[in-house]
Design a protein around this motif. Structure first.
Motif, mmCIF file in Angstrom:
data_model
loop_
_atom_site.group_PDB
_atom_site.id
_atom_site.type_symbol
_atom_site.label_atom_id
_atom_site.label_comp_id
_atom_site.label_asym_id
_atom_site.label_seq_id
_atom_site.Cartn_x
_atom_site.Cartn_y
_atom_site.Cartn_z
ATOM 1 N N VAL C 60 -70.192 48.982 -28.697
ATOM 2 C CA VAL C 60 -69.643 48.842 -29.895
ATOM 3 C C VAL C 60 -69.773 50.544 -30.108
ATOM 4 C CG1 VAL C 60 -68.715 48.486 -31.758
ATOM 5 C CG2 VAL C 60 -69.638 46.710 -30.686
ATOM 6 N N GLY C 61 -70.699 51.197 -29.935
ATOM 7 C CA GLY C 61 -71.047 52.856 -30.377
ATOM 8 C C GLY C 61 -70.640 52.902 -29.276
ATOM 9 N N LEU C 62 -70.734 53.576 -27.816
ATOM 10 C CA LEU C 62 -69.737 54.154 -27.254
ATOM 11 C C LEU C 62 -68.694 54.004 -27.204
ATOM 12 C CD1 LEU C 62 -70.067 55.671 -24.130
ATOM 13 C CD2 LEU C 62 -69.757 53.371 -23.444
ATOM 14 N N ILE C 63 -67.936 53.441 -27.759
ATOM 15 C CA ILE C 63 -66.180 53.306 -27.879
ATOM 16 C C ILE C 63 -66.291 54.372 -28.823
ATOM 17 C CG2 ILE C 63 -64.451 51.875 -29.092
ATOM 18 C CD1 ILE C 63 -65.482 49.371 -26.758
ATOM 19 N N PHE C 64 -66.695 53.968 -30.440
ATOM 20 C CA PHE C 64 -66.831 54.272 -31.407
ATOM 21 C C PHE C 64 -67.516 56.282 -31.444
ATOM 22 C CE2 PHE C 64 -70.500 55.698 -34.867
ATOM 23 C CZ PHE C 64 -69.120 56.646 -35.550
ATOM 24 N N GLY C 65 -68.271 57.011 -30.371
ATOM 25 C CA GLY C 65 -68.519 57.747 -30.409
ATOM 26 C C GLY C 65 -67.717 58.461 -28.862
ATOM 27 N N LEU C 66 -66.726 57.892 -27.715
ATOM 28 C CA LEU C 66 -66.154 58.185 -27.885
ATOM 29 C C LEU C 66 -64.421 58.813 -28.771
ATOM 30 C CD1 LEU C 66 -66.195 56.659 -24.332
ATOM 31 C CD2 LEU C 66 -66.307 58.740 -24.395
ATOM 32 N N PHE C 67 -64.377 57.481 -28.998
ATOM 33 C CA PHE C 67 -63.554 58.013 -30.373
ATOM 34 C C PHE C 67 -63.265 59.298 -30.912
ATOM 35 C CE2 PHE C 67 -60.903 56.808 -33.753
ATOM 36 C CZ PHE C 67 -59.691 57.297 -33.873
ATOM 37 N N SER C 68 -64.495 58.883 -32.153
ATOM 38 C CA SER C 68 -65.071 60.340 -32.702
ATOM 39 C C SER C 68 -64.790 61.932 -31.133
ATOM 40 C CB SER C 68 -66.330 60.010 -33.170
ATOM 41 O OG SER C 68 -67.156 61.165 -33.047
ATOM 42 N N PHE C 69 -65.244 61.432 -30.443
ATOM 43 C CA PHE C 69 -65.333 62.517 -29.685
ATOM 44 C C PHE C 69 -63.547 63.348 -29.218
ATOM 45 C CE2 PHE C 69 -64.984 64.360 -24.591
ATOM 46 C CZ PHE C 69 -65.602 65.775 -24.927
ATOM 47 N N LEU C 70 -62.997 62.202 -28.778
ATOM 48 C CA LEU C 70 -61.710 62.391 -28.435
ATOM 49 C C LEU C 70 -61.055 62.441 -29.792
ATOM 50 C CD1 LEU C 70 -60.936 59.821 -25.667
ATOM 51 C CD2 LEU C 70 -61.329 62.184 -25.822
ATOM 52 N N ARG C 71 -61.044 61.732 -30.922
ATOM 53 C CA ARG C 71 -60.374 62.640 -32.302
ATOM 54 C C ARG C 71 -60.464 63.965 -33.191
ATOM 55 N NH1 ARG C 71 -56.394 59.551 -35.382
ATOM 56 N NH2 ARG C 71 -54.407 59.290 -33.933
ATOM 57 N N ALA C 72 -62.030 63.635 -32.990
ATOM 58 C CA ALA C 72 -62.813 65.036 -33.761
ATOM 59 C C ALA C 72 -62.191 65.480 -34.652
ATOM 60 C CB ALA C 72 -62.628 66.220 -32.679
ATOM 61 N N THR C 73 -62.469 63.702 -35.943
ATOM 62 C CA THR C 73 -62.184 64.499 -36.823
ATOM 63 C C THR C 73 -63.005 65.562 -38.019
ATOM 64 O OG1 THR C 73 -63.564 62.601 -37.635
ATOM 65 C CG2 THR C 73 -61.186 62.049 -37.843
ATOM 66 N N ASN C 74 -63.963 65.890 -37.397
ATOM 67 C CA ASN C 74 -64.443 66.539 -37.359
ATOM 68 C C ASN C 74 -64.693 68.288 -36.785
ATOM 69 O OD1 ASN C 74 -67.088 68.644 -38.395
ATOM 70 N ND2 ASN C 74 -67.059 67.719 -40.367
ATOM 71 N N PRO C 75 -64.989 69.438 -37.102
ATOM 72 C CA PRO C 75 -65.249 70.098 -35.586
ATOM 73 C C PRO C 75 -66.521 69.987 -34.234
ATOM 74 C CG PRO C 75 -64.763 71.363 -37.537
ATOM 75 C CD PRO C 75 -64.680 69.955 -37.962
ATOM 76 N N ILE C 76 -67.233 69.364 -35.142
ATOM 77 C CA ILE C 76 -68.516 69.630 -34.106
ATOM 78 C C ILE C 76 -68.882 68.259 -33.915
ATOM 79 C CG2 ILE C 76 -69.691 71.292 -35.948
ATOM 80 C CD1 ILE C 76 -71.538 68.031 -36.906
ATOM 81 N N PHE C 77 -67.674 67.813 -33.628
ATOM 82 C CA PHE C 77 -67.463 66.257 -33.270
ATOM 83 C C PHE C 77 -67.463 66.721 -31.724
ATOM 84 C CE2 PHE C 77 -68.006 63.586 -37.302
ATOM 85 C CZ PHE C 77 -70.028 63.000 -36.556
ATOM 86 N N ALA C 78 -66.910 68.146 -31.995
ATOM 87 C CA ALA C 78 -65.446 68.105 -30.508
ATOM 88 C C ALA C 78 -66.826 68.322 -29.746
ATOM 89 C CB ALA C 78 -64.722 69.437 -30.288
#
Lengths: 277, 271, 179
Positions: C60-78
């Motif tokens: 579940v953490g992996l899915i959260f992480g991938l989503f946050s990477f692909l969606r990058a709501t905050n630029p540092i998550f790019a």
């Protein structure tokens, strides 16, 4: 914002098309993306970053996706990046003790080192953002999950349950719209009881969040029981012995793409190592 | 043949038997309706037939394979397809084609065969044109058809519908049942319809009634409809058409024993 | 890795909740700081870890992480090292925290697991952001305190409520009772 929960919530941003980028094998898309991203994470320097930025812009033009569409997403990020850059300059003294002082703010010392580090960050993040956008705009997420499973297949021989993990991704993507409908029902029920969902401070928002989020969580366990039975009834018994209904085929175009990306990556590494800026 | 030999079933954690000493067989190529009120054990019976549940006592054999063993369960599940009530909770993929291919993938068929069987199943239920549609944009009726195609693509010998049509509107339900009747006739597919709605028995060759975990009727639907007392004691109602016919008969109108359509009754009145 | 049908299904559904919380903005709660939002997007990973163990928590953490990477709501998550890597540990630490503490009773166990999972997210994300040079350490400390506390409170409330609801619905952890 919260009222707009609809069953059309989309998570992938895939825009179908037949550009050179679209036509690449999903495995090529994922692999070259991985190469470019890891290069950006390891290499540092203006020259390699500008080289990669230029390459990303060329890819963007090749994808025939409206440039404005992609940049619209980058604009709010640039503001945050600008703020981070300012922070980085102000607090850079301790990281660059031998750099001359630009100015002082209280006990903090700004240096040129901070200016450069911040500029490199802005460049790196911008290129990463462009590459991620290109990947998700030219490939579907399920397709990428399949591609990932195939690329990593040697790990399956070591006992990593790749087929199962790919199924987890598929189920997650499958149920986002279904759970969005569920959430919409819960939101409507709250509104009909007179709740105002998007007002109030932290505590008010948090308190109103509970009656939405907790039932949403609980609802998935009923669904899980149904889905488990349905999958078992459809002869699911783990990844072993399963076949795959889809296959991808590499084309000459994929070889060309691989060569070009490898050349760009090599150039970025070399310039990053050899040029001291 | 699906053969239940003196089968009882108790849910884990319950102190009551959900099924009590049931012996029954479902021969191939038969269309059977299993009816009973809520809690009568009819869904439990269905889930014993493909080894989703294992009998607390007794045996379940599917074409000779005992579901108690792992291999026997696998053979049973390949032969007995099952469609459940809520299609949303039985689909795993994001598009129609990929979802229908899920079962065939589990069977380990090669790609060419999967392609052929999936396309065939979509054709059979009449949604070939929806192959690449995303599941979440389909109507509820279309979702039911996808669930059905997903099972038919696996080429089962028997198909169990576990209250699969209760949430459909009357028209869609009638057309789904008609389509099943056709598939049953043309392909010799054994169909077992689990329901609490007597009107779904219209096309069945045989009716089975369960009440409180016991078998209380096994015979032709026509015979069943002539036993309103048995139906009432099991908390069931005869289909509206038969209720109407009985009422007309009481009023002295000459009506056929086995009315098929409302038009038939209207014609009798007009005479 | 024990990935049976049940764990596959629960990981997928909790992953869907994490994506949905992010995609609708429901997962963000405004906090009076310049960084603007506290998040509850990590709560599905916590719940997955507590209920089904570390493997489900990790997925579940992996899915959260991938989503946050692909969606990058905050630029540092790019940067995937900030977006994905820390998220893998949320459900794992929650799972072990709950296993270690459930003898204290279900409610305290759940609250502590949620606290541990939230701290894992906050601390690892900020540490990675500092390590990667996106955030100066003093700023990270400030963000950590202003966000960490409200995130812990909300995450603990939700996790306890879900645990109690599930115990009532399905008898999950019935042996500990509704303490």
């Amino acid at each position: 914002m919260m009222m707009e929960v609809s069953r059309y919530v989309t998570i992938g941003r895939y825009v179908p098309g037949d550009s050179v980028l679209h036509r690449l094998d999903p495995r090529t898309k994922l692999l070259t993306f991985g190469l470019l991203v890891s290069t950006l994470l390891v290499v540092k320097g203006y020259v390699p970053y500008l080289l990669l930025l230029g390459f990303a812009v060329v890819l963007l033009l090749l994808s025939r996706i409206p440039v404005r569409y992609v940049l619209a997403g980058l604009r709010p990020a640039l503001w945050v990046l600008a703020i981070l850059w300012v922070f980085q300059i102000i607090f850079s003294g301790s990281s660059y003790p031998d750099h001359p002082t630009l100015f002082r703010l209280g006990s903090w010392r700004a240096t040129w080192g901070g200016v450069h580090a911040g500029a490199l960050n802005v460049l790196r993040i911008s290129v990463l953002y462009l590459l991620t956008s290109l990947l998700t705009l030219t490939a579907g997420l399920v397709e990428l999950a399949d591609a990932g499973e195939m690329l990593l297949s040697p790990l399956a021989r070591l006992g990593v349950p790749l087929n199962e993990v790919a199924l987890v991704f598929t189920i997650a993507l499958r149920f986002v719209p279904t759970l969005a409908e569920e959430l919409e029902r819960l939101v409507k029920a709250q509104i009909s009881r007179g709740a105002r969902l998007d007002e109030g401070g932290f505590l008010g928002r948090a308190r109103r969040l509970i009656p939405l989020v907790v039932p949403l969580f609980l609802s998935i366990f009923d669904r899980a029981e149904d889905l488990i039975l349905a999958m078992e009834a459809r002869c699911y018994r783990g990844g072993r012995g399963r076949s795959k209904a889809v296959a991808f085929a590499f084309q000459p175009l994929d070889a060309l793409a691989a060569v070009v990306v490898l050349a760009v990556v090599a150039a970025a590494w070399l310039t990053g190592l050899m040029l001291p800026f | 043949m699906i053969f239940l030999d003196d089968v009882s079933y108790r849910y884990p954690g319950s102190d009551r038997l959900a099924l009590k000493g049931i012996s029954i067989s479902f021969p191939p190529r038969e269309m059977v309706g299993v009816v009973g009120p809520n809690g009568s054990g009819k869904s439990t019976l269905a889930r014993l037939c493909n080894g989703l549940y294992l009998p607390t006592s007794g045996r379940v054999l599917v074409d000779g394979h005992d579901t108690v063993s792992r291999q026997g369960r696998w053979e049973a599940r390949r032969r007995v397809g099952m469609v459940f009530q809520n299609p949303d909770n039985q689909m795993v993929a994001t598009t129609v084609w990929r979802d229908v291919a899920f079962g065939p993938e589990n069977l380990g068929w090669d790609r060419a065969e999967i392609r052929r069987r999936v396309d065939e199943a979509l054709e059979l239920v009449g949604i070939r044109d929806l192959a690449s549609a995303p599941i979440h944009l389909l109507t509820p009726g279309q979702r039911h058809l996808v669930a059905l195609a997903g099972v038919l693509a696996m080429k089962p010998s028997y198909l169990i519908l576990d209250e699969a049509t209760v949430s459909l509107d009357a028209d869609t339900r009638a057309s789904v049942l008609r389509m099943l009747g056709d598939i049953h006739q043309q392909r010799g597919l054994g169909v077992i319809i689990i329901t609490h709605d007597m009107s779904e028995l219209a096309l069945a060759d045989r009716a089975v009634v369960l009440d409180a975990g016991r078998l209380c009727f096994d015979g032709s639907p026509r015979e069943l409809f002539r036993k309103p007392d048995l139906l009432r004691s099991a908390g069931l109602e005869p289909p509206p058409l038969h209720q109407l016919a009985a009422e007309l008969r009481r009023l002295g109108v000459e009506v056929p024993e086995e009315p098929r359509t409302i038009e038939e009754l209207v014609a009798c009145l007009a005479r | 890795m024990g990935l049976n049908v049940r764990r596959i299904v629960i990981s997928g559904l909790l992953g869907a909740v994490a994506i949905l919380l992010g995609a609708t903005g429901l997962g963000f709660i405004p906090v009076p700081t310049p960084a603007a939002h506290a998040t509850i997007m990590h709560v599905p990973a916590v719940i997955g870890g507590v209920l089904e163990g570390p493997v489900v928590g990790l997925l579940v953490g992996l899915i959260f992480g991938l989503f946050s990477f692909l969606r990058a709501t905050n630029p540092i998550f790019a940067d995937p090292l900030v977006a994905i890597l820390p998220r893998l540990f949320i459900g794992v630490t929650s799972a072990y925290a709950y296993r270690g503490l459930r003898r204290l009773g279900m409610v305290p166990g759940l609250a502590v697991a949620a606290t541990v999972g939230t701290l894992t997210n906050t601390v690892l994300v900020l540490a990675m952001a500092v390590l990667r040079g996106y955030l100066p350490a003093p700023v990270a400390w400030a963000v950590g305190f202003t966000h960490g506390v409200p995130e812990i409170i909300v995450a603990a409330l939700i996790t306890v409520a879900v645990g109690l609801g599930l115990a009532r619905m399905t008898g999950w952890e019935a042996k500990d009772g509704a303490s």
